[in-house]
Design a protein around this motif. Structure first.
Motif, mmCIF file in Angstrom:
data_model
loop_
_atom_site.group_PDB
_atom_site.id
_atom_site.type_symbol
_atom_site.label_atom_id
_atom_site.label_comp_id
_atom_site.label_asym_id
_atom_site.label_seq_id
_atom_site.Cartn_x
_atom_site.Cartn_y
_atom_site.Cartn_z
ATOM 1 N N HIS A 70 -34.082 -8.217 45.042
ATOM 2 C CA HIS A 70 -32.938 -7.756 44.263
ATOM 3 C C HIS A 70 -32.888 -8.504 42.935
ATOM 4 N N GLU A 71 -32.384 -7.851 41.922
ATOM 5 C CA GLU A 71 -32.113 -8.457 40.615
ATOM 6 C C GLU A 71 -33.341 -9.122 39.993
ATOM 7 N N PRO A 72 -34.496 -8.473 39.984
ATOM 8 C CA PRO A 72 -35.667 -9.119 39.396
ATOM 9 C C PRO A 72 -35.524 -9.286 37.880
ATOM 10 N N ALA A 73 -36.024 -10.409 37.398
ATOM 11 C CA ALA A 73 -36.052 -10.695 35.962
ATOM 12 C C ALA A 73 -37.363 -11.395 35.651
ATOM 13 N N VAL A 74 -37.919 -11.112 34.492
ATOM 14 C CA VAL A 74 -39.192 -11.701 34.089
ATOM 15 C C VAL A 74 -39.023 -12.451 32.780
ATOM 16 N N VAL A 75 -39.607 -13.637 32.731
ATOM 17 C CA VAL A 75 -39.670 -14.429 31.510
ATOM 18 C C VAL A 75 -41.142 -14.547 31.133
ATOM 19 N N ARG A 76 -41.475 -14.153 29.924
ATOM 20 C CA ARG A 76 -42.854 -14.258 29.444
ATOM 21 C C ARG A 76 -43.111 -15.684 28.971
ATOM 22 N N LEU A 77 -44.267 -16.212 29.350
ATOM 23 C CA LEU A 77 -44.669 -17.559 28.935
ATOM 24 C C LEU A 77 -46.010 -17.458 28.206
ATOM 25 N N ALA A 85 -38.240 -14.035 38.584
ATOM 26 C CA ALA A 85 -37.112 -14.616 39.320
ATOM 27 C C ALA A 85 -36.343 -13.476 39.979
ATOM 28 N N TYR A 86 -35.821 -13.734 41.185
ATOM 29 C CA TYR A 86 -35.081 -12.691 41.891
ATOM 30 C C TYR A 86 -34.304 -13.285 43.057
ATOM 31 N N ARG A 87 -33.456 -12.442 43.637
ATOM 32 C CA ARG A 87 -32.763 -12.785 44.877
ATOM 33 C C ARG A 87 -33.465 -12.038 45.997
ATOM 34 N N ASP A 95 -32.206 -13.639 62.546
ATOM 35 C CA ASP A 95 -32.072 -14.588 61.440
ATOM 36 C C ASP A 95 -32.268 -13.873 60.113
ATOM 37 N N GLU A 96 -31.223 -13.833 59.283
ATOM 38 C CA GLU A 96 -31.328 -13.259 57.945
ATOM 39 C C GLU A 96 -30.970 -14.336 56.941
ATOM 40 N N VAL A 97 -31.785 -14.465 55.905
ATOM 41 C CA VAL A 97 -31.539 -15.453 54.862
ATOM 42 C C VAL A 97 -31.514 -14.773 53.510
ATOM 43 N N GLN A 98 -30.763 -15.382 52.602
ATOM 44 C CA GLN A 98 -30.776 -14.981 51.202
ATOM 45 C C GLN A 98 -31.284 -16.176 50.409
ATOM 46 N N LEU A 99 -32.189 -15.902 49.493
ATOM 47 C CA LEU A 99 -32.823 -16.955 48.709
ATOM 48 C C LEU A 99 -32.860 -16.559 47.243
ATOM 49 N N ARG A 100 -32.784 -17.538 46.377
ATOM 50 C CA ARG A 100 -33.113 -17.357 44.965
ATOM 51 C C ARG A 100 -34.553 -17.799 44.827
ATOM 52 N N HIS A 117 -44.221 -21.719 42.984
ATOM 53 C CA HIS A 117 -43.246 -20.840 43.631
ATOM 54 C C HIS A 117 -42.119 -21.719 44.114
ATOM 55 N N GLN A 118 -40.894 -21.295 43.851
ATOM 56 C CA GLN A 118 -39.713 -22.070 44.233
ATOM 57 C C GLN A 118 -38.740 -21.148 44.938
ATOM 58 N N GLN A 119 -38.133 -21.659 46.014
ATOM 59 C CA GLN A 119 -37.088 -20.880 46.692
ATOM 60 C C GLN A 119 -35.935 -21.799 47.068
ATOM 61 N N THR A 120 -34.724 -21.271 46.855
ATOM 62 C CA THR A 120 -33.504 -22.011 47.118
ATOM 63 C C THR A 120 -32.574 -21.137 47.948
ATOM 64 N N PRO A 121 -32.087 -21.648 49.071
ATOM 65 C CA PRO A 121 -31.119 -20.852 49.849
ATOM 66 C C PRO A 121 -29.871 -20.553 49.029
#
Length: 122
Positions: A70-77, A85-87, A95-100, A117-121
């Motif tokens: 959900h809510e994908p966004a792209v930053v060009r480097l 980046a996305y949710r 078990d259901e989780v939501q992550l950034r 790769h980074q993920q945050t609950p």
């Protein structure tokens, strides 16, 4: 040489979906061993994993059964890199989780690779 063009969001989403499909199929470790740069890192709750640790983490956990982006966004480097980046919503059994999530991709050797790769609950 592939340059980053207006199709970058679609390209990076395609790469991210490929990783998720490998995880759902129980092949996440193998996929990311191929897809990650040599010094790539996965940053998860409580740990920073290199390629070897990432393989062990995938081997020690049951695969997810379902995911949504959900809510994908792209930053060009620059010309050969970008961050997606996305949710995420993922489910395994009850078990259901939501992550950034954010995945930094680098284009080298004719393919896109995961540099970090980074993920945050949530």
């Amino acid at each position: 040489m592939t340059e980053i063009t207006d199709d970058l969001p679609a390209r990076l989403l395609h790469e991210e979906h490929s990783g998720w499909r490998a995880i759902l199929d129980g092949h996440g470790g193998e996929h990311y061993t191929r897809a990650m740069t040599r010094d790539g890192l996965m940053i998860v709750e409580g740990a920073v994993l290199g390629r070897d640790e990432m393989m062990q983490a995938f081997a020690g956990n049951a695969p997810w059964e379902h995911y949504e982006i959900h809510e994908p966004a792209v930053v060009r480097l620059g010309e050969r890199a970008g961050v997606l980046a996305y949710r995420a919503v993922a489910r395994r059994g009850d078990d259901e989780v939501q992550l950034r999530m954010s995945t930094t991709y680098l284009y080298e050797g004719g393919a896109w690779h995961v540099a970090a790769h980074q993920q945050t609950p949530v």
